[in-house]
Scaffold this active site. Structure first.
Site, short mmCIF file in Angstrom:
data_model
loop_
_atom_site.label_atom_id
_atom_site.label_comp_id
_atom_site.label_asym_id
_atom_site.label_seq_id
_atom_site.Cartn_x
_atom_site.Cartn_y
_atom_site.Cartn_z
N LYS A 132 0.78 -1.14 0.00
CA LYS A 132 0.24 0.08 -0.01
C LYS A 132 0.43 1.33 0.09
O LYS A 132 1.58 1.75 0.81
CB LYS A 132 -0.90 0.13 1.33
CG LYS A 132 -2.30 0.83 1.16
CD LYS A 132 -3.17 -0.19 2.26
CE LYS A 132 -4.25 0.71 2.98
NZ LYS A 132 -4.54 0.96 3.89
C1 E4P Z 1 -7.32 1.97 3.21
O1 E4P Z 1 -6.96 0.98 2.66
C2 E4P Z 1 -7.46 2.83 4.64
O2 E4P Z 1 -6.73 2.03 5.55
C3 E4P Z 1 -8.80 3.61 5.07
O3 E4P Z 1 -9.41 2.63 4.36
C4 E4P Z 1 -8.82 4.42 6.12
O4 E4P Z 1 -9.57 4.92 6.16
P1 E4P Z 1 -9.95 6.43 6.78
O5 E4P Z 1 -8.12 6.95 7.91
O6 E4P Z 1 -10.48 7.17 6.78
O7 E4P Z 1 -10.57 5.63 7.63
#
Ligand code: E4P
Length: 190
Positions: free
Chosen positions: A85
């Site tokens: 990621k």
């Molecule tokens: C996606 O892979 C992220 O981990 C995640 O959806 C982050 O979202 P948030 O921090 O707004 O909850």
């Protein structure tokens, strides 16, 4: 549409995996620290991998492409099927380009508009993650933006998969499914 769990909580991951609806897990450093700030990241990632077996996105934290690539190499040495990621930014795109040359799958995260999604795809990303909840938080209409991205993807027959991320409620999941989005990564509470 596949469902991933957006979590680093082993109990939650085991529970949802047992329902037979889980195709993967996305994590991020905040989610891992939230469970246990002193946890060994490699150990936790491997525990999750052993439960899920399918897709597992592991996020890098370096600020430049070189550092991100090094981290990706390390993560892939833990388990070869890792998806890396990478944040949406110029250094992230450079890293994606290089990782794609090496056939290492990447999930470009922190995407907030169709142009960023397109750039990530063109750099070689395997997945592009649109942050719905955070868009809504700043008064944007995340469903409309996701709809634009989906329209572009189908008009252009793009190969990368769209992930609806930062999901805050069931309607986000329904909108994503109706728009032909490939995956929604959902927190346990939702
Ligand atoms: C996606 O892979 C992220 O981990 C995640 O959806 C982050 O979202 P948030 O921090 O707004 O909850």
């Amino acid at each position: 549409m596949k469902l991933y769990l957006d979590s680093a909580n082993l109990g939650h991951i085991k529970e949802v995996a047992s329902w037979g609806v889980l195709s993967g897990v996305t994590t991020n450093p905040t989610l891992i620290a939230k469970e246990d700030p002193s946890v060994d990241v490699k150990e936790r990632i491997l525990e999750i991998h052993n439960i899920v077996g399918g897709h597992l996105s592991v996020e890098v934290v370096s600020m430049n492409a070189e550092g991100m690539i090094k981290e990706a190499e390390e993560i892939c040495s833990w388990f070869p099927l890792a998806t890396i990621k990478v944040p949406m930014c110029p250094e992230g795109l450079k890293a994606v380009k290089e990782l794609s040359k090496r056939n290492i799958p990447t999930n470009v995260t922190l995407i907030f508009n169709p142009i960023q999604a397109l750039a990530a795809n063109n750099a070689g990303a395997s997945y592009v993650s649109l942050f719905m909840g955070r868009l809504d938080d700043i008064g944007m209409n995340s469903t409309e933006i996701l709809s634009d991205i989906s329209e572009i993807w189908y008009a252009q027959s793009l190969e990368s998969q769209i992930i609806a991320a930062s999901i805050r409620n069931p309607l986000h999941i329904v909108s994503a499914a109706k728009l032909g989005v490939h995956i929604a990564t959902v927190p346990y509470n939702v």
